[in-house]
Design an enzyme around this catalytic site. Sequence first.
Site, short mmCIF file in Angstrom:
data_model
loop_
_atom_site.label_atom_id
_atom_site.label_comp_id
_atom_site.label_asym_id
_atom_site.label_seq_id
_atom_site.Cartn_x
_atom_site.Cartn_y
_atom_site.Cartn_z
CB CYS A 147 -2.74 -1.82 4.57
SG CYS A 147 -3.12 -3.41 3.76
CD GLU A 176 0.06 3.56 0.01
OE1 GLU A 176 -0.86 3.90 0.65
OE2 GLU A 176 0.68 2.38 0.57
CG HIS A 188 -2.08 0.07 0.02
ND1 HIS A 188 -0.91 0.14 0.74
CD2 HIS A 188 -2.64 -1.08 0.20
CE1 HIS A 188 -0.82 -1.02 1.43
NE2 HIS A 188 -1.51 -1.83 0.90
#
Lengths: 216, 257
Positions: free
Chosen positions: A88, A193, A191
């Site tokens: 990001c 994650e 993202h």
Amino acid sequence: MAPVSAPRPRITVVDYGMGNLRSASKALEHVGADVVVSGDGEVVAAADAIVLPGVGAFPEAMRQIEARGLATPIRERVSAGAPLLGICLGMQLLFESSEEHGGAEGLGLLEGRVDALRAKGLKLPHIGWSPVLPGRESALTSTLDPAGEPFYFVHSFVARPAERNLIATSEHGEEFAAIVGDGRVFGTQFHPEKSSTAGLEMLASFVSIATPAEVA
Amino acid sequence: MVLKRLIPCLDVDRGRVVKGTNFVDIRDAGDPVELAVHYDREGADEIVFLDITASHEGRETIVDLARRTAADVFVPFTIGGGIRSVADAQAVLDAGADKVAINSAALARPELIGELAEVFGAQCVVVAIDARAREGEGAGWDVYVQGGRKLVEGADAVEWAAEAAARGAGEILLTSMDRDGTKDGYDLELTRAVSDRVPIPVIASGGVGELSHLAEGILEGGADAVLVASILHYGDSTIAEAKRSMAEAGIPVRTAA
């Protein structure tokens, strides 16, 4: 995912005081990495691999990185061949400069600059799951469906990379760089994650790239 | 293109899921984290936890819940219930939550919305609204707080949603109290009224009894996301089935890998 018997690479998640590092750390651990969260230049200078996360504004992030003496060790580790993944804002910081909030110089690890997403009337920030379409093959995207797969985005700015560094694109009003890379330096605008299975698979690919035997 | 979202909602009381479940891969049916992991693997786009713990002491468990969720759940998650200040929000966001949802606290002190947006960004701030159709003349929807127990005098749900958006909310989580628990489907008129009024995403909630209701919430209600609880929790439907029904209605969704 790396086999259990493989050496676990030690990945340093760079803490420069901006944003939540816990999710990225836990996701990397989940796919087999030993994770160290640190804002210490000496720790970064010894990292097998570096993950540069980040939420917030580009100029403030660079100020924090410089103030903590992290820019030089990050650049030196990358020159020595350590893999790096920017996530990001962390991806945007890899570029030469940004126009966000009055502008600032970046780490300059990738050629190109950062400016506002031209959403053409669509909502900003661009938040949510959007399909990511690979443009070419790379070690980071070996698990990515060639037909495209959705990942989770939260951003208003985008990188404008040199064409040769563009790995995958997404679209929100305009087509933009979703994954970039040059050698062992990678960045994702989304993202991983927070992108469930598809994101974890991509982080696992990064962990594979980061196995210690391959680091100079 | 931003895909439409399907969001399972878990009500949590003193760290435990209120409505028990019985999935084969869940060892502890009352553990919200295990349930959230299950929904992540099934293809949920986000998870919402609403803490309904009445006692003050019990609320400390929401930070622990955020920490444990962040370790095992890899989709964005929201925590609501008991967040009354920037410090409360900071604690759950630092623990790994992506967003906070505020309801009663925002009505008691609307400035809280702007304070949270200023510090964390609008994308972190969800304003939850519990609405019920107004009786008699002057059509519209009233606003309730304290888990639907208390009417907010003089408040109108559509106007309050517009104010919340103007003050910096990133999303509206809109629950129809009339429909909640009925299985009759979302209140489409309410959902449409709010989504036409605010420039931010609206999450429809309350009343889903069959999968076709999900597409209705988006296509007719104008919602960007649909919240579901009991039809998933009781195993009547799976996330994959829910996504398929939305896709078959022509809605762009993320299908589970």
